[in-house]
Design a protein around this motif. Structure first.
Motif, PDB file in Angstrom:
ATOM      1  N   ALA A  11       0.836  -1.201   0.000  1.00 41.23           N
ATOM      2  CA  ALA A  11       0.000   0.000   0.000  1.00 41.23           C
ATOM      3  C   ALA A  11       0.872   1.253   0.000  1.00 41.23           C
ATOM      4  O   ALA A  11       2.017   1.239   0.468  1.00 41.23           O
ATOM      5  N   ASP A  12       0.323   2.352  -0.534  1.00 40.56           N
ATOM      6  CA  ASP A  12       1.033   3.632  -0.482  1.00 40.56           C
ATOM      7  C   ASP A  12       1.304   3.997   0.963  1.00 40.56           C
ATOM      8  O   ASP A  12       0.457   3.811   1.829  1.00 40.56           O
ATOM      9  N   LYS A  13       2.496   4.515   1.188  1.00 43.63           N
ATOM     10  CA  LYS A  13       2.876   4.924   2.538  1.00 43.63           C
ATOM     11  C   LYS A  13       3.365   6.363   2.496  1.00 43.63           C
ATOM     12  O   LYS A  13       3.921   6.821   1.505  1.00 43.63           O
ATOM     13  N   MET A  22       0.439  16.108  19.338  1.00 42.92           N
ATOM     14  CA  MET A  22      -0.657  15.691  18.468  1.00 42.92           C
ATOM     15  C   MET A  22      -0.815  14.178  18.432  1.00 42.92           C
ATOM     16  O   MET A  22      -1.928  13.675  18.374  1.00 42.92           O
ATOM     17  N   ARG A  23       0.286  13.457  18.493  1.00 43.20           N
ATOM     18  CA  ARG A  23       0.182  11.998  18.464  1.00 43.20           C
ATOM     19  C   ARG A  23      -0.668  11.487  19.626  1.00 43.20           C
ATOM     20  O   ARG A  23      -1.528  10.624  19.449  1.00 43.20           O
ATOM     21  N   SER A  24      -0.447  12.046  20.814  1.00 42.44           N
ATOM     22  CA  SER A  24      -1.233  11.591  21.971  1.00 42.44           C
ATOM     23  C   SER A  24      -2.703  11.975  21.812  1.00 42.44           C
ATOM     24  O   SER A  24      -3.588  11.206  22.192  1.00 42.44           O
ATOM     25  N   ARG A  25      -2.984  13.131  21.222  1.00 39.66           N
ATOM     26  CA  ARG A  25      -4.375  13.533  20.990  1.00 39.66           C
ATOM     27  C   ARG A  25      -5.049  12.593  19.994  1.00 39.66           C
ATOM     28  O   ARG A  25      -6.197  12.193  20.184  1.00 39.66           O
ATOM     29  N   VAL A  26      -4.323  12.244  18.921  1.00 40.99           N
ATOM     30  CA  VAL A  26      -4.866  11.315  17.929  1.00 40.99           C
ATOM     31  C   VAL A  26      -5.099   9.959  18.569  1.00 40.99           C
ATOM     32  O   VAL A  26      -6.129   9.312  18.337  1.00 40.99           O
ATOM     33  N   ASN A  27      -4.166   9.528  19.404  1.00 40.45           N
ATOM     34  CA  ASN A  27      -4.298   8.240  20.082  1.00 40.45           C
ATOM     35  C   ASN A  27      -5.547   8.208  20.966  1.00 40.45           C
ATOM     36  O   ASN A  27      -6.297   7.224  20.968  1.00 40.45           O
ATOM     37  N   VAL A  28      -5.778   9.278  21.704  1.00 39.72           N
ATOM     38  CA  VAL A  28      -6.958   9.348  22.570  1.00 39.72           C
ATOM     39  C   VAL A  28      -8.234   9.284  21.735  1.00 39.72           C
ATOM     40  O   VAL A  28      -9.155   8.517  22.039  1.00 39.72           O
ATOM     41  N   GLU A  29      -8.303  10.073  20.666  1.00 42.75           N
ATOM     42  CA  GLU A  29      -9.500  10.090  19.817  1.00 42.75           C
ATOM     43  C   GLU A  29      -9.717   8.732  19.147  1.00 42.75           C
ATOM     44  O   GLU A  29     -10.852   8.253  19.060  1.00 42.75           O
ATOM     45  N   ALA A  30      -8.643   8.119  18.672  1.00 48.32           N
ATOM     46  CA  ALA A  30      -8.757   6.808  18.027  1.00 48.32           C
ATOM     47  C   ALA A  30      -9.247   5.766  19.022  1.00 48.32           C
ATOM     48  O   ALA A  30     -10.131   4.956  18.712  1.00 48.32           O
ATOM     49  N   THR A  31      -8.692   5.795  20.213  1.00 47.48           N
ATOM     50  CA  THR A  31      -9.100   4.855  21.258  1.00 47.48           C
ATOM     51  C   THR A  31     -10.572   5.058  21.620  1.00 47.48           C
ATOM     52  O   THR A  31     -11.326   4.091  21.735  1.00 47.48           O
ATOM     53  N   ASP A  32     -10.976   6.319  21.749  1.00 51.51           N
ATOM     54  CA  ASP A  32     -12.369   6.623  22.097  1.00 51.51           C
ATOM     55  C   ASP A  32     -13.354   6.157  21.026  1.00 51.51           C
ATOM     56  O   ASP A  32     -14.504   5.843  21.338  1.00 51.51           O
ATOM     57  N   HIS A  34     -12.706   3.601  18.999  1.00 49.19           N
ATOM     58  CA  HIS A  34     -12.445   2.170  18.800  1.00 49.19           C
ATOM     59  C   HIS A  34     -11.875   1.846  17.413  1.00 49.19           C
ATOM     60  O   HIS A  34     -12.294   0.876  16.779  1.00 49.19           O
ATOM     61  N   VAL A  35     -10.951   2.691  16.958  1.00 48.32           N
ATOM     62  CA  VAL A  35     -10.255   2.432  15.703  1.00 48.32           C
ATOM     63  C   VAL A  35      -8.761   2.633  15.928  1.00 48.32           C
ATOM     64  O   VAL A  35      -8.341   3.216  16.925  1.00 48.32           O
ATOM     65  N   SER A  36      -7.975   2.167  14.980  1.00 56.22           N
ATOM     66  CA  SER A  36      -6.525   2.379  15.074  1.00 56.22           C
ATOM     67  C   SER A  36      -6.204   3.840  14.776  1.00 56.22           C
ATOM     68  O   SER A  36      -7.021   4.574  14.196  1.00 56.22           O
ATOM     69  N   MET A  37      -5.023   4.270  15.169  1.00 52.74           N
ATOM     70  CA  MET A  37      -4.592   5.630  14.852  1.00 52.74           C
ATOM     71  C   MET A  37      -4.548   5.831  13.341  1.00 52.74           C
ATOM     72  O   MET A  37      -4.920   6.895  12.842  1.00 52.74           O
ATOM     73  N   ASN A  38      -4.107   4.822  12.615  1.00 52.14           N
ATOM     74  CA  ASN A  38      -4.035   4.912  11.164  1.00 52.14           C
ATOM     75  C   ASN A  38      -5.432   5.125  10.575  1.00 52.14           C
ATOM     76  O   ASN A  38      -5.642   6.019   9.741  1.00 52.14           O
ATOM     77  N   THR A  39      -6.396   4.325  11.021  1.00 52.86           N
ATOM     78  CA  THR A  39      -7.771   4.460  10.529  1.00 52.86           C
ATOM     79  C   THR A  39      -8.338   5.826  10.891  1.00 52.86           C
ATOM     80  O   THR A  39      -8.983   6.482  10.069  1.00 52.86           O
ATOM     81  N   TYR A  40      -8.085   6.276  12.102  1.00 52.22           N
ATOM     82  CA  TYR A  40      -8.585   7.577  12.533  1.00 52.22           C
ATOM     83  C   TYR A  40      -8.043   8.692  11.634  1.00 52.22           C
ATOM     84  O   TYR A  40      -8.793   9.577  11.204  1.00 52.22           O
ATOM     85  N   MET A  41      -6.758   8.640  11.342  1.00 56.74           N
ATOM     86  CA  MET A  41      -6.154   9.688  10.513  1.00 56.74           C
ATOM     87  C   MET A  41      -6.663   9.614   9.074  1.00 56.74           C
ATOM     88  O   MET A  41      -6.932  10.647   8.451  1.00 56.74           O
ATOM     89  N   ILE A  42      -6.827   8.416   8.540  1.00 56.23           N
ATOM     90  CA  ILE A  42      -7.370   8.267   7.181  1.00 56.23           C
ATOM     91  C   ILE A  42      -8.796   8.800   7.129  1.00 56.23           C
ATOM     92  O   ILE A  42      -9.165   9.528   6.197  1.00 56.23           O
ATOM     93  N   GLN A  43      -9.608   8.467   8.132  1.00 59.00           N
ATOM     94  CA  GLN A  43     -10.980   8.972   8.171  1.00 59.00           C
ATOM     95  C   GLN A  43     -11.008  10.497   8.281  1.00 59.00           C
ATOM     96  O   GLN A  43     -11.828  11.158   7.636  1.00 59.00           O
ATOM     97  N   SER A  44     -10.109  11.060   9.071  1.00 57.24           N
ATOM     98  CA  SER A  44     -10.048  12.509   9.234  1.00 57.24           C
ATOM     99  C   SER A  44      -9.669  13.190   7.924  1.00 57.24           C
ATOM    100  O   SER A  44     -10.271  14.206   7.544  1.00 57.24           O
ATOM    101  N   ILE A  45      -8.696  12.640   7.233  1.00 59.67           N
ATOM    102  CA  ILE A  45      -8.282  13.204   5.943  1.00 59.67           C
ATOM    103  C   ILE A  45      -9.413  13.082   4.931  1.00 59.67           C
ATOM    104  O   ILE A  45      -9.716  14.032   4.200  1.00 59.67           O
ATOM    105  N   ALA A  46     -10.070  11.927   4.903  1.00 61.02           N
ATOM    106  CA  ALA A  46     -11.178  11.717   3.965  1.00 61.02           C
ATOM    107  C   ALA A  46     -12.310  12.714   4.227  1.00 61.02           C
ATOM    108  O   ALA A  46     -12.883  13.271   3.279  1.00 61.02           O
TER     109      ALA A  46
END
Length: 101
Positions: A11-13, A22-32, A34-46
């Motif tokens: 996959a493209d990287k 910001m990493r800790s903020r993303v981690n908290v939001e992703a955990t809340d 129930h998705v991975s940090m990667n999924t959370y960031m992809i969803q946010s960008i989308a």
């Protein structure tokens, strides 16, 4: 079961440098959510890309309506001052919170 449509190894990287904290903020939001940090960031960008596309479409529709003179008079009664009235500034106005009160 093999998934030929997606392979994380091929996959493209993209390496992303995050501002401090910001990493800790993303981690908290992703955990809340129930998705991975990667999924959370992809969803946010989308979501951001979709929002931009919708704003572009809205601006084009408004510009077309004004160009066709189908709108006799357009008044935006803003509750705050200092908002520029040029069409290109509509994006910044619509990107923020809107109050209809």
């Amino acid at each position: 079961m093999s998934n030929d449509a997606y392979n994380s190894r091929t996959a493209d990287k993209f390496v992303l440098r995050l501002p401090e904290g910001m990493r800790s903020r993303v981690n908290v939001e992703a955990t809340d959510t129930h998705v991975s940090m990667n999924t959370y960031m992809i969803q946010s960008i989308a979501m951001r890309l979709e929002k931009e596309a919708r704003l572009d479409m809205l601006i084009k529709l408004l510009e077309n309506a004004l160009a066709k003179e189908s709108v006799k008079e357009l008044k935006l009664d803003l509750a705050f001052s200092g908002v520029p009235g040029k069409p290109e500034d509509l994006r910044s106005l619509l990107a923020g919170p809107i109050s209809l009160a």
